[in-house]
Write a protein that holds these residues in place. Sequence first.
Motif, mmCIF file in Angstrom:
data_model
loop_
_atom_site.group_PDB
_atom_site.id
_atom_site.type_symbol
_atom_site.label_atom_id
_atom_site.label_comp_id
_atom_site.label_asym_id
_atom_site.label_seq_id
_atom_site.Cartn_x
_atom_site.Cartn_y
_atom_site.Cartn_z
ATOM 1 N N TYR A 89 -10.327 3.657 8.003
ATOM 2 C CA TYR A 89 -8.962 3.819 7.519
ATOM 3 C C TYR A 89 -8.961 4.563 6.191
ATOM 4 N N GLN A 90 -7.900 5.308 5.975
ATOM 5 C CA GLN A 90 -7.582 5.859 4.665
ATOM 6 C C GLN A 90 -6.128 5.501 4.394
ATOM 7 N N LEU A 91 -5.914 4.415 3.623
ATOM 8 C CA LEU A 91 -4.595 3.830 3.445
ATOM 9 C C LEU A 91 -3.889 4.410 2.229
ATOM 10 N N GLU A 92 -2.594 4.565 2.339
ATOM 11 C CA GLU A 92 -1.772 5.082 1.250
ATOM 12 C C GLU A 92 -1.276 3.922 0.384
ATOM 13 N N ASP A 93 -1.195 4.178 -0.924
ATOM 14 C CA ASP A 93 -0.628 3.211 -1.878
ATOM 15 C C ASP A 93 -1.283 1.844 -1.741
ATOM 16 N N ALA A 94 -2.595 1.821 -1.438
ATOM 17 C CA ALA A 94 -3.284 0.540 -1.285
ATOM 18 C C ALA A 94 -3.280 -0.256 -2.583
ATOM 19 N N GLN A 95 -3.270 0.456 -3.723
ATOM 20 C CA GLN A 95 -3.289 -0.249 -5.000
ATOM 21 C C GLN A 95 -2.034 -1.084 -5.207
ATOM 22 N N LEU A 96 -0.935 -0.672 -4.616
ATOM 23 C CA LEU A 96 0.295 -1.440 -4.761
ATOM 24 C C LEU A 96 0.202 -2.795 -4.068
ATOM 25 N N ALA A 97 -0.628 -2.846 -3.003
ATOM 26 C CA ALA A 97 -0.797 -4.105 -2.287
ATOM 27 C C ALA A 97 -2.067 -4.818 -2.693
ATOM 28 N N GLY A 98 -2.882 -4.206 -3.551
ATOM 29 C CA GLY A 98 -4.110 -4.815 -4.003
ATOM 30 C C GLY A 98 -5.151 -4.958 -2.915
ATOM 31 N N ASP A 137 9.668 1.366 6.292
ATOM 32 C CA ASP A 137 9.652 0.344 5.243
ATOM 33 C C ASP A 137 8.307 0.375 4.505
ATOM 34 N N LYS A 138 7.833 1.574 4.154
ATOM 35 C CA LYS A 138 6.505 1.693 3.551
ATOM 36 C C LYS A 138 6.539 1.326 2.065
ATOM 37 N N LEU A 139 5.352 1.076 1.533
ATOM 38 C CA LEU A 139 5.226 0.571 0.169
ATOM 39 C C LEU A 139 5.824 1.509 -0.871
ATOM 40 N N ARG A 140 5.553 2.810 -0.745
ATOM 41 C CA ARG A 140 6.008 3.749 -1.775
ATOM 42 C C ARG A 140 7.518 3.827 -1.882
ATOM 43 N N ASP A 141 8.208 3.400 -0.816
ATOM 44 C CA ASP A 141 9.674 3.388 -0.844
ATOM 45 C C ASP A 141 10.213 2.009 -1.175
ATOM 46 N N GLY A 142 9.344 1.134 -1.703
ATOM 47 C CA GLY A 142 9.776 -0.213 -2.067
ATOM 48 C C GLY A 142 9.703 -1.213 -0.939
ATOM 49 N N GLY A 143 9.100 -0.835 0.176
ATOM 50 C CA GLY A 143 9.005 -1.740 1.310
ATOM 51 C C GLY A 143 7.734 -2.561 1.283
ATOM 52 N N SER A 144 7.378 -3.104 2.453
ATOM 53 C CA SER A 144 6.241 -4.015 2.528
ATOM 54 C C SER A 144 5.170 -3.561 3.511
ATOM 55 N N LYS A 145 5.311 -2.367 4.101
ATOM 56 C CA LYS A 145 4.407 -1.943 5.142
ATOM 57 C C LYS A 145 3.348 -0.960 4.628
ATOM 58 N N ILE A 146 2.092 -1.283 4.989
ATOM 59 C CA ILE A 146 0.983 -0.379 4.685
ATOM 60 C C ILE A 146 1.040 0.822 5.632
ATOM 61 N N THR A 147 0.793 2.010 5.128
ATOM 62 C CA THR A 147 0.717 3.216 5.951
ATOM 63 C C THR A 147 -0.588 3.930 5.673
ATOM 64 N N ASP A 182 -9.586 -7.398 6.236
ATOM 65 C CA ASP A 182 -8.952 -6.488 5.280
ATOM 66 C C ASP A 182 -8.330 -5.271 5.940
ATOM 67 N N GLN A 183 -8.348 -5.225 7.256
ATOM 68 C CA GLN A 183 -7.788 -4.084 7.978
ATOM 69 C C GLN A 183 -6.336 -4.349 8.370
ATOM 70 N N PRO A 184 -5.504 -3.317 8.342
ATOM 71 C CA PRO A 184 -4.097 -3.495 8.761
ATOM 72 C C PRO A 184 -3.996 -3.640 10.282
#
Length: 797
Positions: free
Chosen positions: A487-496, A445-455, A547-549
């Motif tokens: 951390y090096q988070l993916e699609d962090a900009q989508l979650a701000g 359920d990651k962000l890039r697929d329209g979900g809500s989970k940070i990866t 700010d950490q997941p």
Amino acid sequence: MPVFRQLTLCFLAAAASHTSLAQAAAPENCSDTLTAPLSADISDLPAYYQHWHWVPNSHLSDAARCGLTPGCQGRFIEPTRDWEGAGSKPLSAPLNVAADTIESIGAKATMTGDVQLRKGDLSLDAGYAQYDRSNNTVLLRDNVILRQPGILLRGQFAQIDTNRGLGELQQAEILSFQTGARGTAERIARPDYSRFEMEGASYTQCTPDNETWSLHADSIVLDYDSGRGVARGTSIRVYDVPVFYSPYLNFPVDDRRATGFLFPSIGLANNSLDISTPIYLNLAPNYDAIIAPRYIEKRGEALETELRYLNPYSEWAVSSSYLPNDQSENIDRWLLDVKEQGFINDHWNTEVDYTKVSDVDYFTDLGLANLAVKRSTHLNQQGAVNYNSDNWTGRLEVQRYQTIAAVEDPYQKLPQLRLDYQSPAKNFQLEPSIEFEYTQFDHRDKLRDGGSKITGERLYATAGASFPMRWRWGFVEPALKSRTVNYQLEDAQLAGIDANPSASSALFSVDSGLYFERELKISDQDWTQTLEPRLFYRYSEYEDQSDQPDFDSAALTFTYQQLFRDTRFTGHDRLDDANQIAIGVSSRFINNAAGREVLTASIGQLHYFDDGRVQLPGDEVRKSSNSDYAAQFRLLPDDNRWFSVDLLYDARQGVLNQSNLGYHQRSDNGALFNIGYTFRREGNEFGGLENNIKQGDASISLPLNSQWKLFAKTQYDFEDNRPVENLIGAEYQNCCWLSRVVYQRALEPDDNSGSNTSGTDNNSALLIEFQLKGLGGLGTAVTSVLKESIFGYLSDE
């Protein structure tokens, strides 16, 4: 096992012409079993009993009853071997002859009337005998009886080589006093040491007082050089009613594996009949397979397989199941399970644990044997390579789960790499340590697929050292380490959020303790009591980590042992802050004569000098100045009983926040009893539960006598006032057969909830296990369920 594996034991015994055998092995305290076997005159026993030397318990001494096979109501008693030279081998012993009349002409001697021939441990009795001195053979007829240690054969005609024990009998009967196996044959021939040939043969392991089943064959050939046997025209009869037939069977005569039918499994779940008929395939010395056609009423026909493979570096087990077009659901249902344990060398090993099913309801609908499996929420899919040496350990793994309940998916590790260094523990020397862990976390359920989970990726590392100082009277061990997480988070900009959050924290601790001992006298026994106070101070720097997941971290369950850990979290997403001291004390009572720690009592508490500001998402900052009192008690009065208590007590509120109580007992007669109770209060800072947990469980395995045994288990939820699991069953066995029946009813998650305390359905199963001793069993599901449901259960067949 193939149905004829035990058939051969009966006739194998006849091959042991120079081997001393005894009744079934007894425990060490039954060593005098055969020295005083009888307690009463056996002349009043039925002639059939006397014919087979079968003596019921009522005529056996206490020594003879000791060590009986479970369920048996008597034993085969071998007649005393009291002739001269009975302890010698036939080849080197002289031949002694007695008869009513003896006539000797040339090389032949003819004997009639009560003929008795004794040559070492070989005994031959008949109404007529003709002995040929030129080749040391004897021809016998009229009620021939051949005896050797542990073996009895009867027949109407026999021709025997008295030096080698080779020959043949006609209209023969055979009994092994060791195994209780007995049978008949129109003809038994032994042309050489490694081969038996039988015609018109029958076999049973039943005793004369309860002849339930027997196996019959037109012909049987046993070849011990090849380890194979061939039977033709074979049937199994229960109370003389044929229940199984095969025109040809190739079967093993020793422990070497062989292709053949296994006995079916049968069960009834939710009023649906479930039958499986497995076939074992011995494909090669290092791999084999089981293929099991399965019929499930209301669903259709399925095929289950299990393949085992062994090589010098690994062991594999691959199981699968396929049900095409489930008639109830109109879908294909399948399961794949892969297990591997690899041993590359002394330092490297591998492991695989992978399970996947076609749909989330697979175990609910098709998992007959174990209802506990149906309450699982995730199926593990993991592979790993491990490295171990004196100082270094490493692990590279990938792990994901298949979620089969309406609960949140855990993160996937694709992959995770761990590397740890720990120097050898030496007193008064600096001990450096290093820990490194890199993990790539993914989620369905990651962000890039329209979900809500940070990866993303996480890098965690620690480096430090300790300086242990240990004496007989105590110890002090200071330690210092530095911890960092990046951390090096993916699609962090989508979650701000920040794409590269990080944190570092230094940790300093001092662990210390003292040992006091005193000698005690309790009931004229020597005891040692210890008093072991312990102080553990820990300071960890605070750094804001909001700010950490949270990929894989959770609060550790608080217990007495948790007082002395250097973190309060699992995983590495939080570097906890601390300025605290743990104060604990333990006392042990040791029975010097038994060398047993009979009683251990421990109590302790954490005292905080600062608030606990680093918390997992959703948890509040800890404001308290101290923790609950954590207490632990262990009582082990002997090897068969133990009692344990774990408590968390809030002295500020005067309430008990958590308790775990358990009692286990095993009696000398095999009785087993377990009882436990668990309580955890909602909102407790050490667990953060949404609801109270109040559950109790009790289980018992109770032998009523040597043949009957009862099983029961109950697990009850006192908070919701309903049973979680109930089980009841019974077992009956004698020397001949065994049967177990178990009914199990348990809660399992429904389609809309993964909770085991709400939104659940009841599911039930009736399981049957039946064994013909000496041939095999019909089903093993009952034994599996009992082992998993009743702590400490061991089958005794």
